[in-house]
Scaffold this motif. Sequence first.
Motif, PDB file in Angstrom:
ATOM      1  N   LEU A   1      -4.011  76.729 119.086  1.00  0.00           N
ATOM      2  CA  LEU A   1      -4.181  75.597 119.329  1.00  0.00           C
ATOM      3  C   LEU A   1      -3.376  75.577 120.509  1.00  0.00           C
ATOM      4  N   ILE A   2      -2.065  75.308 120.706  1.00  0.00           N
ATOM      5  CA  ILE A   2      -1.589  75.074 121.994  1.00  0.00           C
ATOM      6  C   ILE A   2      -0.954  76.407 122.398  1.00  0.00           C
ATOM      7  N   GLN A   3      -1.097  76.579 123.548  1.00  0.00           N
ATOM      8  CA  GLN A   3      -1.207  78.308 123.448  1.00  0.00           C
ATOM      9  C   GLN A   3       0.311  79.037 124.751  1.00  0.00           C
TER      10      GLN A   3
ATOM     11  N   GLY B   1       6.826  71.143 114.005  1.00  0.00           N
ATOM     12  CA  GLY B   1       5.898  72.417 115.051  1.00  0.00           C
ATOM     13  C   GLY B   1       5.564  71.729 115.635  1.00  0.00           C
ATOM     14  N   CYS B   2       4.572  72.584 116.425  1.00  0.00           N
ATOM     15  CA  CYS B   2       3.536  71.767 117.238  1.00  0.00           C
ATOM     16  C   CYS B   2       2.408  72.621 118.072  1.00  0.00           C
ATOM     17  N   PRO B   3       1.737  72.599 117.582  1.00  0.00           N
ATOM     18  CA  PRO B   3       1.408  72.142 115.862  1.00  0.00           C
ATOM     19  C   PRO B   3       2.069  73.235 115.394  1.00  0.00           C
ATOM     20  N   PRO B   4       2.096  72.586 113.540  1.00  0.00           N
ATOM     21  CA  PRO B   4       2.908  73.722 112.604  1.00  0.00           C
ATOM     22  C   PRO B   4       1.721  74.762 111.936  1.00  0.00           C
TER      23      PRO B   4
ATOM     24  N   ASP C   1      -1.436  71.114 128.158  1.00  0.00           N
ATOM     25  CA  ASP C   1      -2.070  71.900 126.740  1.00  0.00           C
ATOM     26  C   ASP C   1      -2.083  71.026 126.019  1.00  0.00           C
ATOM     27  N   ARG C   2      -1.593  69.720 125.936  1.00  0.00           N
ATOM     28  CA  ARG C   2      -1.669  68.527 124.863  1.00  0.00           C
ATOM     29  C   ARG C   2      -2.548  67.384 125.545  1.00  0.00           C
ATOM     30  N   LEU C   3      -3.282  67.628 126.328  1.00  0.00           N
ATOM     31  CA  LEU C   3      -3.859  67.041 127.158  1.00  0.00           C
ATOM     32  C   LEU C   3      -4.728  66.711 126.381  1.00  0.00           C
TER      33      LEU C   3
ATOM     34  N   HIS D   1      -1.947  56.945 124.700  1.00  0.00           N
ATOM     35  CA  HIS D   1      -1.115  56.866 125.690  1.00  0.00           C
ATOM     36  C   HIS D   1       0.386  57.213 125.879  1.00  0.00           C
ATOM     37  N   ARG D   2       0.694  58.444 125.889  1.00  0.00           N
ATOM     38  CA  ARG D   2       1.292  59.018 125.747  1.00  0.00           C
ATOM     39  C   ARG D   2       2.804  59.290 127.151  1.00  0.00           C
ATOM     40  N   GLY D   3       1.852  59.073 128.684  1.00  0.00           N
ATOM     41  CA  GLY D   3       2.890  59.042 129.517  1.00  0.00           C
ATOM     42  C   GLY D   3       2.989  60.157 130.158  1.00  0.00           C
TER      43      GLY D   3
ATOM     44  N   CYS E   1      -0.767  62.914 111.299  1.00  0.00           N
ATOM     45  CA  CYS E   1      -0.964  63.540 112.381  1.00  0.00           C
ATOM     46  C   CYS E   1      -0.915  64.185 113.797  1.00  0.00           C
ATOM     47  N   GLY E   2       0.133  63.914 114.689  1.00  0.00           N
ATOM     48  CA  GLY E   2      -0.209  64.006 115.956  1.00  0.00           C
ATOM     49  C   GLY E   2       0.779  62.409 116.477  1.00  0.00           C
ATOM     50  N   THR E   3       0.821  62.365 118.008  1.00  0.00           N
ATOM     51  CA  THR E   3       1.685  61.255 118.186  1.00  0.00           C
ATOM     52  C   THR E   3       1.772  60.336 117.930  1.00  0.00           C
ATOM     53  N   ILE E   4       2.430  59.009 117.501  1.00  0.00           N
ATOM     54  CA  ILE E   4       2.747  57.584 117.440  1.00  0.00           C
ATOM     55  C   ILE E   4       3.280  57.157 118.381  1.00  0.00           C
TER      56      ILE E   4
ATOM     57  N   GLY F   1       8.805  64.588 119.846  1.00  0.00           N
ATOM     58  CA  GLY F   1       8.305  65.912 119.607  1.00  0.00           C
ATOM     59  C   GLY F   1       8.151  66.213 121.513  1.00  0.00           C
ATOM     60  N   PRO F   2       7.804  66.695 122.518  1.00  0.00           N
ATOM     61  CA  PRO F   2       7.975  66.671 123.059  1.00  0.00           C
ATOM     62  C   PRO F   2       7.547  65.481 125.219  1.00  0.00           C
ATOM     63  N   PHE F   3       7.653  64.707 123.816  1.00  0.00           N
ATOM     64  CA  PHE F   3       7.304  63.053 124.562  1.00  0.00           C
ATOM     65  C   PHE F   3       8.337  62.204 124.242  1.00  0.00           C
ATOM     66  N   THR F   4       9.160  63.135 124.411  1.00  0.00           N
ATOM     67  CA  THR F   4      10.429  61.604 123.754  1.00  0.00           C
ATOM     68  C   THR F   4      11.484  61.116 125.053  1.00  0.00           C
TER      69      THR F   4
ATOM     70  N   THR G   1      -4.115  61.856 114.834  1.00  0.00           N
ATOM     71  CA  THR G   1      -4.300  60.636 116.037  1.00  0.00           C
ATOM     72  C   THR G   1      -4.318  62.025 117.409  1.00  0.00           C
ATOM     73  N   SER G   2      -3.991  62.918 117.292  1.00  0.00           N
ATOM     74  CA  SER G   2      -3.960  63.673 118.248  1.00  0.00           C
ATOM     75  C   SER G   2      -4.206  65.469 118.299  1.00  0.00           C
ATOM     76  N   CYS G   3      -3.271  65.629 118.830  1.00  0.00           N
ATOM     77  CA  CYS G   3      -3.560  68.171 118.855  1.00  0.00           C
ATOM     78  C   CYS G   3      -3.082  68.315 116.649  1.00  0.00           C
ATOM     79  N   CYS G   4      -2.538  67.939 115.996  1.00  0.00           N
ATOM     80  CA  CYS G   4      -2.364  68.362 115.186  1.00  0.00           C
ATOM     81  C   CYS G   4      -3.860  67.965 114.361  1.00  0.00           C
ATOM     82  N   GLY G   5      -3.546  67.076 114.744  1.00  0.00           N
ATOM     83  CA  GLY G   5      -4.882  66.649 113.584  1.00  0.00           C
ATOM     84  C   GLY G   5      -6.181  67.736 113.425  1.00  0.00           C
TER      85      GLY G   5
ATOM     86  N   VAL H   1       3.535  64.917 110.184  1.00  0.00           N
ATOM     87  CA  VAL H   1       3.620  66.424 110.635  1.00  0.00           C
ATOM     88  C   VAL H   1       3.762  66.228 112.405  1.00  0.00           C
ATOM     89  N   GLY H   2       4.536  67.354 112.609  1.00  0.00           N
ATOM     90  CA  GLY H   2       4.664  67.679 114.017  1.00  0.00           C
ATOM     91  C   GLY H   2       5.778  67.285 115.203  1.00  0.00           C
ATOM     92  N   GLY H   3       5.406  67.654 115.917  1.00  0.00           N
ATOM     93  CA  GLY H   3       7.152  67.282 116.674  1.00  0.00           C
ATOM     94  C   GLY H   3       7.007  65.911 116.947  1.00  0.00           C
ATOM     95  N   CYS H   4       5.855  65.869 117.470  1.00  0.00           N
ATOM     96  CA  CYS H   4       5.862  64.327 117.514  1.00  0.00           C
ATOM     97  C   CYS H   4       6.063  63.256 116.022  1.00  0.00           C
TER      98      CYS H   4
HETATM   99  S1  SF4 Z   1       3.089  67.989 117.873  1.00  0.00           S
HETATM  100 FE1  SF4 Z   1       2.298  69.372 119.852  1.00  0.00          FE
HETATM  101  S2  SF4 Z   1       0.671  69.612 118.679  1.00  0.00           S
HETATM  102 FE2  SF4 Z   1       1.813  68.229 117.000  1.00  0.00          FE
HETATM  103  S3  SF4 Z   1       0.812  66.252 118.773  1.00  0.00           S
HETATM  104 FE3  SF4 Z   1       2.799  66.245 119.334  1.00  0.00          FE
HETATM  105  S4  SF4 Z   1       2.679  67.478 121.117  1.00  0.00           S
HETATM  106 FE4  SF4 Z   1       0.707  67.704 119.324  1.00  0.00          FE
END
Ligand code: SF4
Lengths: 193, 539, 358
Positions: free
Chosen positions: B323-325, A157-160, B238-240, B218-220, A98-101, A133-136, A60-64, A125-128
């Motif tokens: 990827l995300i720095q 990992g973000c991403p692993p 970075d995650r956008l 959509h992650r808001g 892989c990625g945020t759901i 992850g960062p979107f709690t 779905t996103s970055c981890c992909g 896979v990944g914090g999300c």
């Molecule tokens: S864990 Fe990090 S890299 Fe992976 S989808 Fe979430 S924000 Fe993106």
Amino acid sequence: MGLKKPKIKSIKYEEFQDNESLEKMAAELNANGANVILGAVDDVINWGRANSPWSLTFATSCCGIEFMAIGAARYDMARFGFEVTRPSPRQADLIMVCGTITHRMAPVLKRLYDQMAEPKYVVAVGGCAVGGGPFTKSYHVVQGVDKIIPVDVYLPGCPPRPEAFLYSMMQLQRKIKLQKFLGGVNRKEKKQK
Amino acid sequence: MDLKKRILEIAPETQFVEQGDIKAIVPSSSFYALAKKLKEDEDTSFDFLLSLTGMDFGDSLGVIYHLESTKYGHTCVLQTSTTNRENPELYSVCDLWKTANFNEREVYDFFGIRFINHPDMRRLFLRDEWNGYPFRKDYDMDSNPLNMTNEVTEDKTTELTIDAEGNVIEKENTLFDDKEYVINIGPQHPSTHGVLRFRTSLQGEIIKKIEPYCGYIHRGIEKMNENLTYPQTLALTDRLDYLSAHQNRHALCMLIEKALGVEIPERVQYIRTIMDELQRIDSHILFYSCLAMDMGAITPFTYGFRDREMILDIFEQTTGGRLIQNYNVVGGVQADIHPDFVNSVKKFIPYFRNILKEYHDIFTGNVIVHQRLKGVGVLSKEDAISFGTTGGTGRASGWACDTRKRKPYAMYDKVDFKEIVYTEGDSFARYMVRMDEMLESMKIIEQLIDNIPEGAYQVKMKPIIKVPEGSYFTSVESSRGEFGVFLESKGDKYPYRLKYRSTGLPLVAAVDTITKGGKIADLIAIGGTLDYVIPDIDR
Amino acid sequence: MFDFSVVSSWIHQFLTSVMPEGLAIFLECLVVGVCILAAYAVIAMILIYMERKICAWFQCRIGPDRVGKFGLLQLFADVIKMLIKEIVELKNTDKFLHALAPYIVILSSILAFACLPINKGMEILDFNIGVVFLVAVSSLGVIGILLAGWSSNSKYTMIGAMRSGAQIISYELSIGMCLLAVAIFTGTLQFSEIVAFQADGWLIFKGHIPAVIAFIVYLIAGNAETNRGPFDMPEAESELTAGYHTEYSGMHFGFFYLSEYLNMFIIAGVAATIFLGGWMPLHISGLEGFNAIMDYIPGFVWFFGKAFFVVFLLMWMRWTFVRLRIDQLLKFEWKILLPIGLFNLVLMILVVVFKLHF
Ligand code: SF4
């Protein structure tokens, strides 16, 4: 009877993390004692399954992007037998989330999971996928895929890093090798009447 | 020409606010007429709607428009609002700027403002049965628990129009009728590059109509930003669009620095520019790889990834991330460049110059590629501007829209590079723009890499950053277009509203226009050449 | 030259001496059938392994190398997994046809496989219209594909199946043209005789220009027949997820997977047989010593060597080219390949009539 230890080429059993939960799982499965002949057949089957988990093309996103990277030249997951990623859930054994759901995606993911044929596995896979992850704090993000589907391996990992992907796959292999296929112990969904 | 005077001539009740960027506050009744005049008049010709932002002002709900003229390069910011919070209605401008179509749906989705004369007033990101409007300040965060029922897709949509007596009435429009053969591409599909969903009406293999559905990722982020301090907000950029991680963060840092009036050391500017360009090469390599894969050639895909790893190594050396720095911070960069940085960049560039030829050999020169891309998916220049498809897509249609040239920032006015513009507007042009841009990026890096000045890599900032009240907008050229950040600040340590101008949303909005009459296979190739990143669309 | 018919007639005599002839023939059929199936599976596995390694090699990767030495056991792992995978039952589909489709596909490719003469005296199905029979049975597969697409009751599979139908039927013509050209040249439709005809030189050398053209056209059309890239329209991963077999799981999917590779082998095998002399060793007239040495290499080695060489060519194509679009694909066949084939047929007739060949 000692527990049989799943072997992964070139990494020692002790070097893996979280052996405790693996042993716990094995102990539960073997609680009723193991049938020797069935056990041997199981070993062969598990060897086959462990060495050929084909994953669903799902990202779905970055981890992909990192997932794509392990399929490509430097990390080359084909070496381990994860060669083929199938775009059709019916033909996949493994879903790497892989990625945020998000809330909107959640029913879709569940449906994809339901469409997969047994035996099936999930790697978050990944914090999300592990826990938001960062979107709690977001109003539209599911706080971990284990709220929707059962997860076999968590990969933070973000991403692993790609190496971590491979490691998580190996952990999954170890898990598969301990399971019992015959008798349907690891069937995740009950057969519908 | 005095813009202020012009605006006052057309809409005399307009007020001007001069906090941050100058903003014209227009009453909603005269807004549409003003917008139309500004767009159509020869001497103003604001033909490019850069950004459309919904806002909750507390007592009223409103929209902020950033307009720009591609002819003269001048810009203006308009704001209009309504105090009716129960049933807010504003006039739509989607007949003036096509990009407004999706943007207004987004505003409806987030703020509940309904736009009169908008043909398709549905939610864009959230599910139809979503309760409330999340971006309003009084939204209850717990009002929407996870809903696991499968979504039902409606084929009907509503439009608000004004009847003869001047009352607002609702009309029903049909998206797809029962006789159409509609297939669903996505959200889980190998070549939508993530979780985008297209409902496609087909006639045999020919595409009649496409209806994009967004919001699956959509992650808001924008809403989350309202509860984060400024340094914290940086983490989410970075995650956008993770393939423009540096540039996105650069934009936000630049915005905050501009608002605070911080002077940035030259060394930082050099580093940021080099990083941005490396990131651009990285992204374009990925573009190449994915396009090849979408079109069924796996080998170029692995070639691309093989070389991309080299850039990632360079990133990793300095920033620690692949990827995300999280590298840019307000006032500078997180850490100084690695001692080996200059060397590895210098090693990479000649290597990559060479390897680019290989790319062209295996992919660009192929007859089938020409057949599949040339003349396919043509986007005219007018449409490109109207949809606001900046970046490679716009430049392939002959619109010189490079932010690095239009509004130079960092080191871009001091280096010499060419803006790549093609005029064909087809998939092949979109592809070639990116391939050529990589060469330009390398040129930029080569000019800078040897002269990175000594000095501090960071300006010491106060531990708590408070941006003075006002509204601010900055944009950078990200890997796939103009990435803008809009900030409305009330002088707190949290932003009041932070909005990102998505580079991908206009592209998705344009998909229907571009693909009409093409084949399914063309849709895939066009999607590949448009090069959108879904989390950037959905935010 | 080793003649396998010695072995087979010896077995036949032995069996008839201990049992009635009918039973003996029945037994022989059974054994031959099992052998075909075994060979089929083994060749498919070799091909899959080969493809993975070759594609890895093209892509600067290593390919499977963890499971067994050099990843040699990888395929067994895959097969075991595939065998035990659940076969998903779908609602609202035609269950019978859905289950039948993969068997039709695999049946047609087994039948076609049986036509290939592997060694001297080792033809399983060999009769005077062998070439026609091969074309007929190999095109049965398309029925399976159409059924699979239709019975899955999904739009993706349907589009995939339709594409496949259009594609295979079109390209069959080109294949027919090439085979016809060969038939004109050799004057027979029987595989064993075609091979025998090439005893003093492979057809691609004897027939020079028209034969080379026919060979190239055949390779292209053959690649399209097997639905492999750049002609993999019916599956087109990035467009139709998995095309006509999207809804298949477990071994049913495995059948499609296997038959794809086997079809490739059949195309390569036929190309090897009719253009490259099948099991005939390389003979250069005048060099008796060289010919004698070549004769020591058994026929099936020649056959497999040539077939795998052609397979390699096909894989090379697959991993280099971009996928065509469906209309371009059909245009390519009807406007370019077929006219060339027809023209080549005329050329071949001229060559044969005026005895311009070697
Ligand atoms: S864990 Fe990090 S890299 Fe992976 S989808 Fe979430 S924000 Fe993106």
